[in-house]
Design a protein around this motif. Structure first.
Motif, PDB file in Angstrom:
ATOM      1  N   LEU A 124       0.874  -1.179   0.000  1.00  0.00           N
ATOM      2  CA  LEU A 124       0.000   0.000   0.000  1.00  0.00           C
ATOM      3  C   LEU A 124       0.905   1.220   0.000  1.00  0.00           C
ATOM      4  CD1 LEU A 124      -2.884   1.344   0.470  1.00  0.00           C
ATOM      5  CD2 LEU A 124      -2.255   1.368   2.891  1.00  0.00           C
ATOM      6  N   VAL A 151       0.906   5.613  -1.053  1.00  0.00           N
ATOM      7  CA  VAL A 151       0.254   6.816  -1.556  1.00  0.00           C
ATOM      8  C   VAL A 151       1.363   7.805  -1.917  1.00  0.00           C
ATOM      9  CG1 VAL A 151      -1.170   8.775  -0.805  1.00  0.00           C
ATOM     10  CG2 VAL A 151      -1.861   6.431  -0.243  1.00  0.00           C
ATOM     11  N   GLU A 160      -0.469  12.475   0.426  1.00  0.00           N
ATOM     12  CA  GLU A 160      -0.583  11.824   1.731  1.00  0.00           C
ATOM     13  C   GLU A 160      -1.528  12.628   2.638  1.00  0.00           C
ATOM     14  OE1 GLU A 160       3.086  11.500   4.087  1.00  0.00           O
ATOM     15  OE2 GLU A 160       2.682   9.351   4.100  1.00  0.00           O
ATOM     16  N   GLY A 161      -2.289  11.912   3.446  1.00  0.00           N
ATOM     17  CA  GLY A 161      -3.164  12.571   4.418  1.00  0.00           C
ATOM     18  C   GLY A 161      -4.436  13.149   3.818  1.00  0.00           C
ATOM     19  N   GLY A 171      -6.920  11.104   2.360  1.00  0.00           N
ATOM     20  CA  GLY A 171      -7.965  10.086   2.240  1.00  0.00           C
ATOM     21  C   GLY A 171      -7.711   9.010   1.207  1.00  0.00           C
ATOM     22  N   GLY A 176      -5.336   6.617   1.195  1.00  0.00           N
ATOM     23  CA  GLY A 176      -5.107   5.326   1.861  1.00  0.00           C
ATOM     24  C   GLY A 176      -6.421   4.703   2.297  1.00  0.00           C
ATOM     25  N   ARG A 177      -7.306   5.508   2.852  1.00  0.00           N
ATOM     26  CA  ARG A 177      -8.613   4.988   3.274  1.00  0.00           C
ATOM     27  C   ARG A 177      -9.381   4.411   2.089  1.00  0.00           C
ATOM     28  NH1 ARG A 177     -13.085   5.094   6.647  1.00  0.00           N
ATOM     29  NH2 ARG A 177     -12.148   6.140   8.432  1.00  0.00           N
ATOM     30  N   ASN A 179       7.159   1.790  11.521  1.00  0.00           N
ATOM     31  CA  ASN A 179       6.338   2.627  10.637  1.00  0.00           C
ATOM     32  C   ASN A 179       5.076   3.058  11.402  1.00  0.00           C
ATOM     33  OD1 ASN A 179       5.053   3.924   8.550  1.00  0.00           O
ATOM     34  ND2 ASN A 179       5.279   2.243   7.073  1.00  0.00           N
ATOM     35  N   ARG A 204       3.353   5.759  11.490  1.00  0.00           N
ATOM     36  CA  ARG A 204       2.257   6.434  10.781  1.00  0.00           C
ATOM     37  C   ARG A 204       1.321   5.404  10.149  1.00  0.00           C
ATOM     38  NH1 ARG A 204       0.029   8.833   6.374  1.00  0.00           N
ATOM     39  NH2 ARG A 204      -0.819  10.862   6.940  1.00  0.00           N
ATOM     40  N   ARG A 234      -0.744   3.585  12.685  1.00  0.00           N
ATOM     41  CA  ARG A 234      -1.893   4.348  13.200  1.00  0.00           C
ATOM     42  C   ARG A 234      -3.027   4.385  12.178  1.00  0.00           C
ATOM     43  NH1 ARG A 234       1.986   7.400  16.175  1.00  0.00           N
ATOM     44  NH2 ARG A 234       2.263   8.878  14.485  1.00  0.00           N
ATOM     45  N   TYR A 246      -3.679   2.021   9.959  1.00  0.00           N
ATOM     46  CA  TYR A 246      -4.313   0.701   9.969  1.00  0.00           C
ATOM     47  C   TYR A 246      -5.217   0.543  11.189  1.00  0.00           C
ATOM     48  CZ  TYR A 246      -0.935  -0.553   6.332  1.00  0.00           C
ATOM     49  OH  TYR A 246      -0.201  -0.594   5.163  1.00  0.00           O
ATOM     50  N   ARG A 261      -6.640   2.875  12.899  1.00  0.00           N
ATOM     51  CA  ARG A 261      -7.794   3.756  12.710  1.00  0.00           C
ATOM     52  C   ARG A 261      -8.863   3.068  11.832  1.00  0.00           C
ATOM     53  NH1 ARG A 261     -11.039   7.808  14.185  1.00  0.00           N
ATOM     54  NH2 ARG A 261     -11.842   8.954  12.414  1.00  0.00           N
TER      55      ARG A 261
HETATM   56  C1  LIG Z   1       0.342   4.776   5.133  1.00  0.00           C
HETATM   57  C2  LIG Z   1      -0.295   5.512   3.965  1.00  0.00           C
HETATM   58  C3  LIG Z   1      -0.653   4.524   2.865  1.00  0.00           C
HETATM   59  C4  LIG Z   1      -1.580   6.197   4.450  1.00  0.00           C
HETATM   60  O1  LIG Z   1      -2.211   6.802   3.337  1.00  0.00           O
HETATM   61  P1  LIG Z   1      -2.930   8.235   3.477  1.00  0.00           P
HETATM   62  O2  LIG Z   1      -3.578   8.509   2.187  1.00  0.00           O
HETATM   63  O3  LIG Z   1      -1.968   9.223   3.981  1.00  0.00           O
HETATM   64  O4  LIG Z   1      -4.028   7.904   4.598  1.00  0.00           O
HETATM   65  P2  LIG Z   1      -5.442   8.625   4.773  1.00  0.00           P
HETATM   66  O5  LIG Z   1      -5.286  10.093   4.580  1.00  0.00           O
HETATM   67  O6  LIG Z   1      -6.439   7.947   3.906  1.00  0.00           O
HETATM   68  O7  LIG Z   1      -5.763   8.301   6.284  1.00  0.00           O
HETATM   69  C5  LIG Z   1      -6.468   7.114   6.640  1.00  0.00           C
HETATM   70  C6  LIG Z   1      -7.053   7.280   8.022  1.00  0.00           C
HETATM   71  O8  LIG Z   1      -6.005   7.259   8.985  1.00  0.00           O
HETATM   72  C7  LIG Z   1      -6.044   8.470   9.751  1.00  0.00           C
HETATM   73  N1  LIG Z   1      -4.661   8.872  10.011  1.00  0.00           N
HETATM   74  C8  LIG Z   1      -3.749   9.260   9.126  1.00  0.00           C
HETATM   75  N2  LIG Z   1      -2.587   9.543   9.754  1.00  0.00           N
HETATM   76  C9  LIG Z   1      -2.800   9.316  11.056  1.00  0.00           C
HETATM   77  C10 LIG Z   1      -1.989   9.429  12.211  1.00  0.00           C
HETATM   78  N3  LIG Z   1      -0.704   9.808  12.128  1.00  0.00           N
HETATM   79  N4  LIG Z   1      -2.540   9.123  13.405  1.00  0.00           N
HETATM   80  C11 LIG Z   1      -3.824   8.718  13.488  1.00  0.00           C
HETATM   81  N5  LIG Z   1      -4.652   8.597  12.423  1.00  0.00           N
HETATM   82  C12 LIG Z   1      -4.128   8.886  11.225  1.00  0.00           C
HETATM   83  C13 LIG Z   1      -6.735   9.486   8.891  1.00  0.00           C
HETATM   84  O9  LIG Z   1      -7.330  10.517   9.676  1.00  0.00           O
HETATM   85  C14 LIG Z   1      -7.770   8.614   8.210  1.00  0.00           C
HETATM   86  O10 LIG Z   1      -8.877   8.347   9.039  1.00  0.00           O
HETATM   87  P3  LIG Z   1     -10.274   9.151   8.809  1.00  0.00           P
HETATM   88  O11 LIG Z   1     -10.620   8.945   7.346  1.00  0.00           O
HETATM   89  O12 LIG Z   1     -11.212   8.463   9.726  1.00  0.00           O
HETATM   90  O13 LIG Z   1      -9.981  10.589   9.149  1.00  0.00           O
HETATM   91  C15 LIG Z   1       0.648   6.627   3.404  1.00  0.00           C
HETATM   92  O14 LIG Z   1       1.037   7.446   4.483  1.00  0.00           O
HETATM   93  C16 LIG Z   1       1.886   6.090   2.712  1.00  0.00           C
HETATM   94  O15 LIG Z   1       1.856   5.789   1.526  1.00  0.00           O
HETATM   95  N6  LIG Z   1       2.997   5.988   3.462  1.00  0.00           N
HETATM   96  C17 LIG Z   1       4.269   5.551   2.871  1.00  0.00           C
HETATM   97  C18 LIG Z   1       4.204   4.088   2.468  1.00  0.00           C
HETATM   98  C19 LIG Z   1       3.800   3.207   3.621  1.00  0.00           C
HETATM   99  O16 LIG Z   1       4.251   3.350   4.749  1.00  0.00           O
HETATM  100  N7  LIG Z   1       2.916   2.237   3.290  1.00  0.00           N
HETATM  101  C20 LIG Z   1       2.477   1.253   4.246  1.00  0.00           C
HETATM  102  C21 LIG Z   1       3.459   0.137   4.274  1.00  0.00           C
HETATM  103  S1  LIG Z   1       2.940  -1.163   5.365  1.00  0.00           S
END
Ligand SMILES: CC(C)(COP(=O)(O)OP(=O)(O)OC[C@H]1O[C@@H](n2cnc3c(N)ncnc32)[C@H](O)[C@@H]1OP(=O)(O)O)[C@@H](O)C(=O)NCCC(=O)NCCS
Length: 158
Positions: A96, A98, A103-104, A106, A108-109, A135, A137, A140, A142, A144
């Motif tokens: 996964l 983004v 990032e941040g 929506g 990922g959701r 990791n 972030r 958190r 996941y 959530r």
């Molecule tokens: C991890 C990742 C995929 C998340 O994608 P994203 O688009 O930033 O996530 P979203 O904005 O959709 O957030 C998803 C939910 O988590 C919540 N969230 C995001 N960051 C958060 C944090 N630091 N603490 C608590 N909640 C958090 C958001 O509020 C959202 O919940 P909500 O819709 O109820 O408000 C993205 O940060 C990424 O690509 N990171 C680098 C690659 C990575 O680490 N991938 C995972 C490997 S296992």
């Protein structure tokens, strides 16, 4: 900031290759890797998995792209059908990622919701994933979205 409903999810296409492979380094971004892994090793392995998924998608797997309303790709999820140690078939979020600039917002959701839809269509009753312990972030995000830790993998470099 776009609302979650601004993003669409669709299967990856051959012309997504540059975007898809370009996201591999994101898998090491913004958190400390364990000392026995290098960013090069991780990014290379993720790129190879994504390259294979684009070339010959293994049967039953899916590579999905989230894109903006105007068709700009923003993130990806790679989904696999696996059996766990207890012989239970389930869906696995293999990768996964983004794009940093979205990032941040929506994405990922939306991708993880699409993963759930995919798993239900496949009559799979559970999703799993692996995440580096450091990791915070991603962990958190996941948690959530309803994921809970199950086993913990321990490693001892020799
Ligand atoms: C991890 C990742 C995929 C998340 O994608 P994203 O688009 O930033 O996530 P979203 O904005 O959709 O957030 C998803 C939910 O988590 C919540 N969230 C995001 N960051 C958060 C944090 N630091 N603490 C608590 N909640 C958090 C958001 O509020 C959202 O919940 P909500 O819709 O109820 O408000 C993205 O940060 C990424 O690509 N990171 C680098 C690659 C990575 O680490 N991938 C995972 C490997 S296992």
């Amino acid at each position: 900031m776009p609302s979650t409903s601004s993003w669409r999810v669709r299967p990856a296409r051959p012309d997504d290759r540059d975007f898809v492979i370009g996201l591999a380094p994101r898998l090491t971004d913004g958190f400390p890797l364990p000392p026995w892994r290098t960013p090069e090793e991780v990014a290379r392995t993720e790129a190879a998995t994504l390259d294979l998924a684009l070339t010959v998608l293994p049967h039953g797997n899916a590579l999905l792209i989230a894109e903006s309303a105007d068709g700009k790709p923003a993130g990806l999820v790679y989904l696999e059908r696996l059996f766990d140690y207890y012989r239970r078939p389930h869906g696995h979020v293999g990768i996964l990622a983004v794009a940093a600039e979205t990032e941040g917002q929506g994405v990922g959701r939306v991708l993880l919701e699409a993963a759930e839809d995919w798993a239900r269509e496949q009559k799979l009753h559970m999703l799993s994933l692996n995440v580096f312990a450091g990791n915070e972030r991603a962990r958190r995000v996941y948690e959530r979205l309803g994921y809970m830790p199950e086993t913990l993998r321990y490693v001892k470099p020799l």
